[in-house]
Design a protein around this motif. Structure first.
Motif, PDB file in Angstrom:
ATOM      1  N   GLU A 271      -5.158   0.318   7.510  1.00  0.00           N
ATOM      2  CA  GLU A 271      -5.256   1.200   8.666  1.00  0.00           C
ATOM      3  C   GLU A 271      -5.971   0.494   9.819  1.00  0.00           C
ATOM      4  N   TYR A 272      -7.123  -0.086   9.532  1.00  0.00           N
ATOM      5  CA  TYR A 272      -7.901  -0.756  10.572  1.00  0.00           C
ATOM      6  C   TYR A 272      -7.188  -2.009  11.089  1.00  0.00           C
TER       7      TYR A 272
ATOM      8  N   THR B  63       0.842  -1.193   0.000  1.00  0.00           N
ATOM      9  CA  THR B  63       0.000   0.000   0.000  1.00  0.00           C
ATOM     10  C   THR B  63       0.880   1.247   0.000  1.00  0.00           C
ATOM     11  N   ARG B  64       0.247   2.391  -0.202  1.00  0.00           N
ATOM     12  CA  ARG B  64       0.983   3.643  -0.090  1.00  0.00           C
ATOM     13  C   ARG B  64       1.202   4.015   1.371  1.00  0.00           C
ATOM     14  N   GLY B  65       0.450   3.368   2.270  1.00  0.00           N
ATOM     15  CA  GLY B  65       0.711   3.565   3.680  1.00  0.00           C
ATOM     16  C   GLY B  65      -0.488   4.016   4.500  1.00  0.00           C
ATOM     17  N   VAL B  66      -0.233   4.148   5.803  1.00  0.00           N
ATOM     18  CA  VAL B  66      -1.249   4.588   6.754  1.00  0.00           C
ATOM     19  C   VAL B  66      -0.744   5.844   7.476  1.00  0.00           C
ATOM     20  N   PRO B  67      -1.675   6.655   7.993  1.00  0.00           N
ATOM     21  CA  PRO B  67      -3.132   6.545   7.875  1.00  0.00           C
ATOM     22  C   PRO B  67      -3.600   6.689   6.429  1.00  0.00           C
ATOM     23  N   ASN B  68      -4.832   6.295   6.184  1.00  0.00           N
ATOM     24  CA  ASN B  68      -5.354   6.214   4.828  1.00  0.00           C
ATOM     25  C   ASN B  68      -5.611   7.589   4.221  1.00  0.00           C
TER      26      ASN B  68
ATOM     27  N   SER C 256       5.869   6.338  13.755  1.00  0.00           N
ATOM     28  CA  SER C 256       4.835   5.428  14.253  1.00  0.00           C
ATOM     29  C   SER C 256       3.478   6.115  14.188  1.00  0.00           C
ATOM     30  N   TRP C 257       2.430   5.303  14.169  1.00  0.00           N
ATOM     31  CA  TRP C 257       1.060   5.819  14.121  1.00  0.00           C
ATOM     32  C   TRP C 257       0.170   4.884  14.943  1.00  0.00           C
ATOM     33  N   ASN C 258      -0.384   5.397  16.034  1.00  0.00           N
ATOM     34  CA  ASN C 258      -1.278   4.606  16.892  1.00  0.00           C
ATOM     35  C   ASN C 258      -0.676   3.244  17.263  1.00  0.00           C
ATOM     36  N   GLY C 259       0.626   3.245  17.555  1.00  0.00           N
ATOM     37  CA  GLY C 259       1.310   2.016  17.961  1.00  0.00           C
ATOM     38  C   GLY C 259       1.862   1.206  16.813  1.00  0.00           C
ATOM     39  N   VAL C 260       1.530   1.579  15.576  1.00  0.00           N
ATOM     40  CA  VAL C 260       2.029   0.887  14.383  1.00  0.00           C
ATOM     41  C   VAL C 260       3.353   1.525  13.971  1.00  0.00           C
ATOM     42  N   GLN C 261       4.387   0.699  13.762  1.00  0.00           N
ATOM     43  CA  GLN C 261       5.662   1.212  13.285  1.00  0.00           C
ATOM     44  C   GLN C 261       5.567   1.497  11.785  1.00  0.00           C
ATOM     45  N   ILE C 262       6.139   2.615  11.376  1.00  0.00           N
ATOM     46  CA  ILE C 262       6.101   3.012   9.968  1.00  0.00           C
ATOM     47  C   ILE C 262       7.502   2.958   9.377  1.00  0.00           C
ATOM     48  N   ARG C 263       7.631   2.276   8.237  1.00  0.00           N
ATOM     49  CA  ARG C 263       8.886   2.277   7.481  1.00  0.00           C
ATOM     50  C   ARG C 263       8.647   3.061   6.190  1.00  0.00           C
ATOM     51  N   HIS C 264       9.367   4.156   6.014  1.00  0.00           N
ATOM     52  CA  HIS C 264       9.219   5.004   4.834  1.00  0.00           C
ATOM     53  C   HIS C 264      10.232   4.561   3.774  1.00  0.00           C
TER      54      HIS C 264
END
Length: 375
Positions: free
Chosen positions: A25-26, A10-15, A52-60
């Motif tokens: 996202e959900y 995906t392009r990522g979260v948040p949507n 990070s977003w709402n506890g989710v780790q983000i890798r860019h």
């Protein structure tokens, strides 16, 4: 069992984009709440820049689509996979296959690979014959290089079983119920109750927008017809030009205010859903959750969700007939109620997140970490 899980494709979260970003996202946030360590891969162009977003780790990861067009999607997916190979995830959930399955030989060898197989992408009329041929090939590669599969529609599940002899797990999209706060806002919105027809879609031929508006254009209805969606592309410009002389048709552009969209759906006299390709469509579920009365294109995807609780059309003449004859009486109220019941008990986000968690754990436990490749 708590797992290290990555979501790619995906392009990522948040949507900020669409279907797979919506469900990612959900699901990612829900899995974190259930104790798992979840990483979602984001395009470096994603508006959200935090780690990070709402506890989710983000890798860019670098995404050159803005530089080189569609080919950039393949480079972005490759960059995500190369990064994931370094991180020892227990399970990797790949959302779709269009630009990722060509890198199947590079899927992380010690991770359980699960692919959400998307809709029948090669059927989309917006694609040229050459692109459709490639998408069939990409679908075949996704089957070859994945260990486990998810279908968001029973139609897709049946197709994969018949075409490839694989038993995919059916897990649909979800939708949030129309909240009391949103309900209270309805009466403050511009929409008047049951004063207009509504359509919300990307401006693409396969969404039957021309068919729907042609049917309405030929009707004797006194109501307005609101069209939500970005009309800036080639087909959008064609549609707005074709129906520019019908003062009843209002092109409202894209509306990103979820509360406003849901109020428009809830207030509409009839909501038209013209999507004809793909699996369980998120915008259809949201219309059901917003308690809209629905007229849908007559195809197996829509019928598997709506069953008898919608009006169906296949051409402009049938659209015109629906527009001129539809009422809002007890049978129609029952259709709305039945669709709301489906959202509560079948397309409920908590239930869907539970299904994702159970399936990922089951796949991880059954995986022998070997790619079973059949030439």
């Amino acid at each position: 069992m708590k797992l290290r899980i990555a979501i790619l494709g995906t392009r990522g979260v948040p949507n900020y984009y669409g279907g797979f970003e919506h469900i990612s996202e959900y699901v990612s946030e829900g899995l974190v709440k259930r104790g798992h360590a979840v990483t979602v891969y984001n395009s470096h162009n994603h508006p959200y820049k935090e780690a990070s977003w709402n506890g989710v780790q983000i890798r860019h990861c670098f995404d050159p689509e803005y530089l080189i067009g569609t080919a950039g999607q393949f480079v972005y997916d490759l960059n995500c996979l190369l990064d994931a190979r370094k991180r020892n995830f227990d399970a990797i959930l790949i959302m779709g296959y269009t630009s990722s399955s060509v890198w199947g030989k590079l899927y992380p060898p010690k991770s359980t690979i699960i692919t959400n197989m998307d809709g029948l992408e090669w059927k989309r009329s917006k694609y040229s014959p050459q692109v459709q041929k490639f998408l069939k090939y990409a679908e075949k590669l996704a089957v070859k290089y994945s260990q486990f599969y998810i279908s968001d529609s029973m139609v897709i599940k049946t197709y994969l079983n018949e075409k490839y002899n694989i038993n995919s797990k059916y897990i649909p999209y979800g939708a949030d119920l129309f909240s009391e706060a949103e309900r209270e806002q309805v009466h403050t919105r511009e929409a008047l109750k049951e004063d207009y027809f509504l359509l919300m879609a990307r401006m693409e031929p396969e969404n039957n927008i021309e068919t729907i508006l042609e049917g309405f254009n030929n009707s004797s209805s006194h109501r307005k017809f609101k069209v939500l969606g970005d009309t800036g592309n080639r087909f959008g410009k064609f549609i707005t030009h074709k129906f520019k002389n019908d003062e009843r048709i209002e092109f409202k552009g894209s509306i990103f205010d979820t509360g406003k969209v849901r109020a428009l759906q809830n207030n509409s006299y009839l909501y038209f859903h013209g999507h004809s390709v793909g699996g369980t469509n998120p915008s259809l579920l949201e219309a059901m959750a917003s308690e809209a009365l629905i007229a849908a294109h007559n195809n197996p995807f829509n019928k598997s969700v709506l069953n008898a609780d919608a009006f169906y059309f296949s051409n402009a003449k049938e659209v015109r007939n629906i527009v001129e004859t539809v009422q809002r009486t007890a049978p129609e109220r029952a259709m709305v109620s039945n669709n709301l019941h489906k959202i509560k008990f079948q397309f409920n986000w908590e239930k869907i997140i539970d299904q994702y968690e159970q399936f990922i754990i089951e796949c991880h436990n059954n995986s022998n970490y070997e790619r079973i490749i059949q030439d």
